[in-house]
Design a protein around this motif. Structure first.
Motif, PDB file in Angstrom:
ATOM      1  N   HIS A  89     -10.646  29.672  47.966  1.00 24.64           N
ATOM      2  CA  HIS A  89     -11.259  28.557  48.693  1.00 24.64           C
ATOM      3  C   HIS A  89     -10.356  27.316  48.694  1.00 24.64           C
ATOM      4  CE1 HIS A  89     -14.688  31.159  48.592  1.00 24.64           C
ATOM      5  NE2 HIS A  89     -14.851  31.017  47.317  1.00 24.64           N
ATOM      6  N   CYS A  90      -9.043  27.553  48.747  1.00 23.30           N
ATOM      7  CA  CYS A  90      -8.082  26.448  48.784  1.00 23.30           C
ATOM      8  C   CYS A  90      -7.170  26.590  49.998  1.00 23.30           C
ATOM      9  CB  CYS A  90      -7.210  26.434  47.530  1.00 23.30           C
ATOM     10  SG  CYS A  90      -8.086  26.032  46.008  1.00 23.30           S
ATOM     11  N   GLU A 115      -6.413  21.111  49.324  1.00 24.01           N
ATOM     12  CA  GLU A 115      -7.858  20.912  49.345  1.00 24.01           C
ATOM     13  C   GLU A 115      -8.528  22.178  48.832  1.00 24.01           C
ATOM     14  OE1 GLU A 115     -10.209  20.861  53.115  1.00 24.01           O
ATOM     15  OE2 GLU A 115     -10.491  18.758  52.546  1.00 24.01           O
ATOM     16  N   CYS A 116      -9.423  22.009  47.886  1.00 21.86           N
ATOM     17  CA  CYS A 116     -10.158  23.148  47.330  1.00 21.86           C
ATOM     18  C   CYS A 116     -11.640  22.817  47.313  1.00 21.86           C
ATOM     19  CB  CYS A 116      -9.704  23.458  45.902  1.00 21.86           C
ATOM     20  SG  CYS A 116      -8.044  24.137  45.798  1.00 21.86           S
ATOM     21  N   GLY A 117     -12.445  23.870  47.349  1.00 21.25           N
ATOM     22  CA  GLY A 117     -13.888  23.700  47.301  1.00 21.25           C
ATOM     23  C   GLY A 117     -14.509  24.689  46.338  1.00 21.25           C
ATOM     24  N   ILE A 121     -14.717  26.573  52.494  1.00 18.18           N
ATOM     25  CA  ILE A 121     -14.715  25.262  53.129  1.00 18.18           C
ATOM     26  C   ILE A 121     -14.807  25.446  54.637  1.00 18.18           C
ATOM     27  CG2 ILE A 121     -13.399  23.146  53.485  1.00 18.18           C
ATOM     28  CD1 ILE A 121     -11.988  23.703  50.836  1.00 18.18           C
ATOM     29  N   ARG A 130     -15.922  19.446  46.960  1.00 14.14           N
ATOM     30  CA  ARG A 130     -14.565  19.497  47.477  1.00 14.14           C
ATOM     31  C   ARG A 130     -13.692  18.507  46.721  1.00 14.14           C
ATOM     32  NH1 ARG A 130     -15.271  18.909  53.922  1.00 14.14           N
ATOM     33  NH2 ARG A 130     -13.934  20.660  54.306  1.00 14.14           N
ATOM     34  N   SER A 132      -9.449  16.959  46.872  1.00  9.12           N
ATOM     35  CA  SER A 132      -8.200  16.921  47.620  1.00  9.12           C
ATOM     36  C   SER A 132      -7.154  16.166  46.806  1.00  9.12           C
ATOM     37  CB  SER A 132      -8.446  16.231  48.959  1.00  9.12           C
ATOM     38  OG  SER A 132      -7.240  16.083  49.662  1.00  9.12           O
TER      39      SER A 132
END
Length: 142
Positions: A89-90, A115-117, A121, A130, A132
């Motif tokens: 998820h990045c 950016e990761c969640g 995402i 999230r 960043s």
């Protein structure tokens, strides 16, 4: 041995007071532990975002300075890092800018945003934590 009327029920009031105080202390402890676990989760996702930015930067630097020696600023790119262990998820968005040339030496400025969640995402994700992180590298040709 009889108790006077003024002392009847005082044990009940005292025990009720103790129960209320312990309930308040317990709820405060639960709140502190909950906040602590949210902070740790945010730190982990932030660290993953930094690693995603680093990974995107490394990939773009390899394109900017290939082994054949031909230096060129590649087009802006987005790297989906979901297949990389630890970076599910990045993604990383990287851009390159040739900002100066002096005596046949090119100067580049590369910016990578990871950016990761906490889950997949999407553009309008709701309820997804999230994070960043952005890094910048300046490099020059030889």
């Amino acid at each position: 041995m009889t108790q006077s009327h003024s002392q009847q029920g005082s044990a009940l009031m005292l025990s009720l007071f103790i129960i209320i105080v312990l309930l308040l202390l317990g709820s405060a402890l639960v709140k502190v532990l909950s906040t602590s676990s949210e902070t740790i989760a945010q730190e982990v996702i932030g660290t993953r975002a930094l690693m995603a930015a680093n990974s995107g930067m490394q990939a773009h630097l390899q394109l900017t300075f290939p082994l054949n020696g031909a230096n060129a600023c590649p087009a802006d790119d987005t790297y989906d890092l979901s297949g990389v262990d630890g970076l599910d998820h990045c993604r990383a968005m990287v851009n390159c800018n040739l900002y100066n040339t002096h005596e046949m030496v090119n100067y580049y400025r590369l910016t990578s945003t990871g950016e990761c969640g906490s889950s997949a995402i999407a553009d309008q994700s709701i309820g997804v934590v999230r994070s960043s992180r952005t890094i910048q590298v300046e490099a020059r040709s030889l």
